[in-house]
Design a protein around this motif. Structure first.
Motif, PDB file in Angstrom:
ATOM      1  N   TYR B  31       0.828  -1.196   0.000  1.00  0.00           N
ATOM      2  CA  TYR B  31       0.000   0.000   0.000  1.00  0.00           C
ATOM      3  C   TYR B  31       0.872   1.259   0.000  1.00  0.00           C
ATOM      4  O   TYR B  31       1.797   1.384   0.804  1.00  0.00           O
ATOM      5  N   TYR B  33       0.492   5.751  -0.615  1.00  0.00           N
ATOM      6  CA  TYR B  33      -0.467   6.850  -0.560  1.00  0.00           C
ATOM      7  C   TYR B  33       0.208   8.167  -0.949  1.00  0.00           C
ATOM      8  O   TYR B  33       1.378   8.377  -0.676  1.00  0.00           O
ATOM      9  N   TYR B  48      -4.364   6.650  -3.752  1.00  0.00           N
ATOM     10  CA  TYR B  48      -3.600   5.603  -3.107  1.00  0.00           C
ATOM     11  C   TYR B  48      -3.553   4.370  -3.995  1.00  0.00           C
ATOM     12  O   TYR B  48      -4.313   4.261  -4.974  1.00  0.00           O
ATOM     13  N   PHE B  90       3.174  14.620   0.346  1.00  0.00           N
ATOM     14  CA  PHE B  90       3.790  13.528   1.085  1.00  0.00           C
ATOM     15  C   PHE B  90       3.335  12.186   0.530  1.00  0.00           C
ATOM     16  O   PHE B  90       2.153  11.960   0.279  1.00  0.00           O
ATOM     17  N   SER B  94       2.086   1.938   4.236  1.00  0.00           N
ATOM     18  CA  SER B  94       1.569   1.397   5.489  1.00  0.00           C
ATOM     19  C   SER B  94       2.330   0.126   5.813  1.00  0.00           C
ATOM     20  O   SER B  94       2.649  -0.669   4.920  1.00  0.00           O
ATOM     21  N   VAL B  99       3.145  -1.973  15.823  1.00  0.00           N
ATOM     22  CA  VAL B  99       1.789  -1.495  15.566  1.00  0.00           C
ATOM     23  C   VAL B  99       1.683  -1.129  14.097  1.00  0.00           C
ATOM     24  O   VAL B  99       2.680  -0.863  13.441  1.00  0.00           O
ATOM     25  N   TYR B 100       0.467  -1.119  13.636  1.00  0.00           N
ATOM     26  CA  TYR B 100       0.222  -0.720  12.249  1.00  0.00           C
ATOM     27  C   TYR B 100       0.329   0.799  12.158  1.00  0.00           C
ATOM     28  O   TYR B 100      -0.155   1.513  13.021  1.00  0.00           O
ATOM     29  N   GLY B 101       0.936   1.294  11.102  1.00  0.00           N
ATOM     30  CA  GLY B 101       1.004   2.736  10.923  1.00  0.00           C
ATOM     31  C   GLY B 101       1.562   3.108   9.576  1.00  0.00           C
ATOM     32  O   GLY B 101       1.983   2.239   8.798  1.00  0.00           O
ATOM     33  N   TYR B 102       1.523   4.392   9.301  1.00  0.00           N
ATOM     34  CA  TYR B 102       2.092   4.902   8.064  1.00  0.00           C
ATOM     35  C   TYR B 102       3.514   5.389   8.331  1.00  0.00           C
ATOM     36  O   TYR B 102       3.799   5.963   9.383  1.00  0.00           O
ATOM     37  N   PHE B 104       5.929   8.062   6.456  1.00  0.00           N
ATOM     38  CA  PHE B 104       5.888   9.100   5.446  1.00  0.00           C
ATOM     39  C   PHE B 104       7.284   9.394   4.909  1.00  0.00           C
ATOM     40  O   PHE B 104       8.277   9.270   5.615  1.00  0.00           O
ATOM     41  N   GLY B 105       7.306   9.826   3.645  1.00  0.00           N
ATOM     42  CA  GLY B 105       8.531  10.377   3.100  1.00  0.00           C
ATOM     43  C   GLY B 105       8.766  11.776   3.629  1.00  0.00           C
ATOM     44  O   GLY B 105       7.987  12.294   4.441  1.00  0.00           O
TER      45      GLY B 105
END
Lengths: 112, 113
Positions: B31, B33, B48, B90, B94, B99-102, B104-105
């Motif tokens: 995934y 985005y 996305y 940005f 994911s 924990v699950y999270g994003y 970012f660049g």
């Protein structure tokens, strides 16, 4: 329609004080609520996250409180430090890799 | 670190020109985005992707297109740049790390003049 409403827009807190940022959501299908911290010139970074099966999660000085019936969640920063000065975003999504929906952000300034 | 690289970091372009922003990841995440960040608006989802050639629109997709021909690259194109597209863009992936999270660049600051 704003799916996640965040307040306040900006916050000034004395060093050592408690910073509180609030978020409210409408979509009852949301089941994942993270908070992100962003420093100037950087991308947001995951700070802490909670799911609706718990009412509170604490990691160090950072605590998320979650009120499912009120559809609200909040971030508390205890003993706030100047290094905590950043923009904070709450977010929400439905588990299963649906995209996160973000609040508009809160700019926190911790002054000595 | 998910190894996300955005390019360019800064760009100034003229109204009406096409612009392509690139997001490159090194860890085979499915995934990806694209968000834009504007004062008073927070982060808003543009498009996305949930796999190669699989993309979907976000909240503010008008005027933008995306392509994902290989797992590691997710391209955002402004077909004909307008001043309203001046923003910081940005890319995120994911992932699950405890924990699950994003992740970012570092963002691309785009100015349309």
């Amino acid at each position: 329609q704003q799916q996640v409403k965040q307040s306040p827009q900006s916050l000034i807190v004395q060093k050592g004080g408690i910073s509180i940022i609030n978020c409210a959501y409408e979509n009852t299908a949301f089941d994942y609520f993270p908070w992100y911290q962003q420093f100037p010139g950087k991308g947001p970074a995951l700070l802490i996250a909670i799911r609706p099966d718990v009412s509170e999660k604490k990691e160090g000085r950072f605590t998320i409180s979650f009120n499912k019936s009120a559809k609200q969640f909040s971030l508390h920063i205890m003993d706030s430090q100047p290094g905590d000065s950043a923009t904070y975003f709450c977010a929400a999504s439905i588990t299963g890799n649906t995209p996160l929906v973000f609040g508009k952000g809160t700019r926190l300034s911790v002054i000595a | 670190d998910a190894g996300i690289t955005q390019s360019p970091r800064h760009k100034v372009t003229e109204t009406g020109t096409p612009v392509t922003l690139r997001c490159h990841q090194t860890e085979n995440h499915r995934y990806m985005y694209w968000y834009r960040q504007d004062p008073g608006h927070g982060l808003r989802l543009i498009h996305y992707s949930y796999g190669v050639k699989d993309t979907d629109k976000g909240e503010v997709s008008d005027g933008y297109s995306v392509s994902r021909s290989k797992t590691e690259d997710f391209l955002l194109t402004l077909e004909s740049a307008t001043s309203s597209q001046t923003s910081v863009y940005f890319c995120a992936i994911s992932e699950f790390r405890e924990v699950y999270g994003y992740t970012f660049g570092s963002g691309t600051r785009l100015t349309v003049v």
